[in-house]
Write a protein that holds these residues in place. Structure first.
Motif, mmCIF file in Angstrom:
data_model
loop_
_atom_site.group_PDB
_atom_site.id
_atom_site.type_symbol
_atom_site.label_atom_id
_atom_site.label_comp_id
_atom_site.label_asym_id
_atom_site.label_seq_id
_atom_site.Cartn_x
_atom_site.Cartn_y
_atom_site.Cartn_z
ATOM 1 N N ALA A 169 4.143 -9.365 5.218
ATOM 2 C CA ALA A 169 4.317 -7.913 5.369
ATOM 3 C C ALA A 169 5.803 -7.574 5.285
ATOM 4 N N GLY A 208 -2.392 -6.221 1.285
ATOM 5 C CA GLY A 208 -3.707 -6.739 1.626
ATOM 6 C C GLY A 208 -4.859 -5.861 1.154
ATOM 7 N N VAL A 244 -2.231 -5.646 10.383
ATOM 8 C CA VAL A 244 -2.113 -6.529 9.214
ATOM 9 C C VAL A 244 -2.800 -7.862 9.524
ATOM 10 N N HIS A 264 -6.764 -7.138 9.906
ATOM 11 C CA HIS A 264 -7.602 -6.522 8.866
ATOM 12 C C HIS A 264 -7.168 -6.769 7.425
ATOM 13 N N SER A 265 -5.906 -7.137 7.184
ATOM 14 C CA SER A 265 -5.428 -7.082 5.799
ATOM 15 C C SER A 265 -5.885 -8.258 4.948
ATOM 16 N N GLY A 304 -6.278 -3.222 2.291
ATOM 17 C CA GLY A 304 -6.257 -1.762 2.420
ATOM 18 C C GLY A 304 -7.510 -1.242 3.106
ATOM 19 N N GLY A 307 -3.757 -2.423 -0.634
ATOM 20 C CA GLY A 307 -2.726 -2.543 0.392
ATOM 21 C C GLY A 307 -2.581 -1.297 1.254
ATOM 22 N N THR A 308 -1.645 -1.384 2.172
ATOM 23 C CA THR A 308 -1.407 -0.294 3.119
ATOM 24 C C THR A 308 0.093 -0.074 3.267
ATOM 25 N N ALA A 357 -3.048 4.375 1.720
ATOM 26 C CA ALA A 357 -3.939 3.214 1.675
ATOM 27 C C ALA A 357 -5.123 3.498 0.767
ATOM 28 N N ASP A 379 1.996 -3.768 3.445
ATOM 29 C CA ASP A 379 1.402 -5.065 3.113
ATOM 30 C C ASP A 379 0.600 -4.909 1.839
#
Lengths: 144, 232
Positions: free
Chosen positions: B157, B176, B148, B151-152, B178, B213-214, B208, B174
């Motif tokens: 989170a 973010g 996170v 990369h996010s 993805g 996001g993820t 994802a 998160d």
């Protein structure tokens, strides 16, 4: 008040020697041990007023030893002296029965104070950990 | 959303072999962690204490004592950092306080050091978990939250750990940037997460998509820990 009788428990012998010197002016160091099991045995035999304990020792976790010590000797004051600045660990140490918590790195300026405070039935927490315990370092609420 | 379960499995070593490799890696980490904690950081703590004694007792002017004090503080900082690295290599807290406290501490540390705000929630998590399960879930959270940060593109989170019957469920999410799971499936981090979870007989699914996001979901059957895996 007579000089407190102190038992020291730490797996690192050179540190034990220094801690004993730090306390020499105000206390009688009646024993030094290097493991949780030896601590329990020495506390039974020597009946100290205060045990200064590292919670990261071999042969029984220091926290387990602190909890057991307090069960066996409710009047014993226990000061935790550790490398661990984690407020969760400090909180657990107090739940286990400790009256003091300080870091080894600040022992020269704080160990005597901590022993003195606990002898007066007061708690002592090093300022290096206090802010984590009261929550100022904790995460702010999320607005998700 | 795309589910990522599509990493190459033909070449994957058997679960038992992977488990042994992971266990060997953890043993080595534990050995290094002990070396750092039991030897080097303690010696540095001793140095810090001796320097502070000099600062408190040395004759001379205030500037001189301040200098000793600053040196003591610097040695103490290094000792504390080494202690932290030691715990990161092998989180002894898992054994003393359990998985929930260890994860809570880790999330707090991420806030203090990386400014990642993690909302960690938990319910019905058994206090006593098999050591390899606790360590596996701790490592998954570590890896996922470092991802996170890296990369996010977001600073928030969620981590949720819950127990239901004999099942443990871990969810890390998160909101973010993805990623495309197929492209990322061969990444070392995701492969390592899959292998760790498979080694304890659990499952891991990554939800994802780019810009969406993820979410990583891990399920572990605790009953299986006492039965199938005894023979491995």
């Amino acid at each position: 008040m007579s000089r407190p009788r102190v038992l020291l428990a730490d797996a690192h012998t050179p540190l034990l020697e220094v801690f004993a010197k730090l306390l020499a002016d105000e206390c009688d160091v009646v024993g030094v041990v290097s493991s949780g099991l030896a601590l329990l045995e020495a506390a039974e035999r020597l009946r100290p007023d205060v045990a200064v304990v590292d919670i990261e020792m071999p042969l029984s976790s220091g926290l387990v030893a602190v909890r057991r010590l307090k069960q066996l000797h409710p009047d014993l004051r226990i000061v935790v002296l550790t490398m661990n600045e984690d407020p969760n660990v400090a909180a657990e140490a107090f739940r286990a029965g400790a009256s003091g918590y300080l870091l080894k790195r600040s022992a020269a300026s704080e160990l005597q104070i901590a022993v003195r405070e606990t002898m007066h039935h007061r708690s002592y927490v090093t300022p290096l950990v206090t802010e984590g315990l009261v929550g100022t370092r904790r995460r702010p609420p999320l607005d998700l | 959303m795309v589910n990522d379960e599509g990493r190459p499995r033909d070449a994957a070593p058997s679960r038992a072999v992977t488990g042994r490799l992971i266990a060997a890696q953890e043993r080595e980490r534990r050995r290094i962690a002990r070396e750092l904690h039991d030897d080097i950081s303690q010696r540095l703590a001793l140095l810090a204490v001796e320097l502070e004694r000099l600062a408190l007792s040395a004759p001379g002017d205030e500037a001189f004592r301040r200098c000793w004090h600053d040196l003591s503080h610097a040695a103490g900082d290094i000792a504390t950092d080494l202690h932290r690295i030691s715990h990161s290599l092998h989180p002894a807290k898992l054994e003393t306080l359990g998985l929930v406290a260890a994860l809570d501490g880790f999330c707090q540390e991420l806030w203090c050091r990386q400014h990642l705000r993690v909302r960690f929630t938990h319910d019905n998590v058994p206090r006593a978990l098999p050591g390899d399960v606790a360590l596996c879930l701790y490592r998954i959270v570590q890896e996922a939250l470092y991802n996170v940060i890296k990369h996010s593109g977001v600073l928030d989170a969620d981590v949720h750990l819950s127990g239901a019957g004999h099942e443990l469920l871990l969810r890390i999410a998160d909101a973010g940037g993805g990623f495309a799971p197929v492209a990322a499936a061969a990444g070392v981090g995701l492969v390592s997460m899959h292998e760790r979870v498979e080694a304890i007989g659990g499952s891991l699914v990554v939800h994802a998509a780019p810009g969406r996001g993820t979410r990583i979901v891990v399920k572990v059957d605790l009953e299986l820990q006492g039965e199938d895996r005894r023979s491995e």
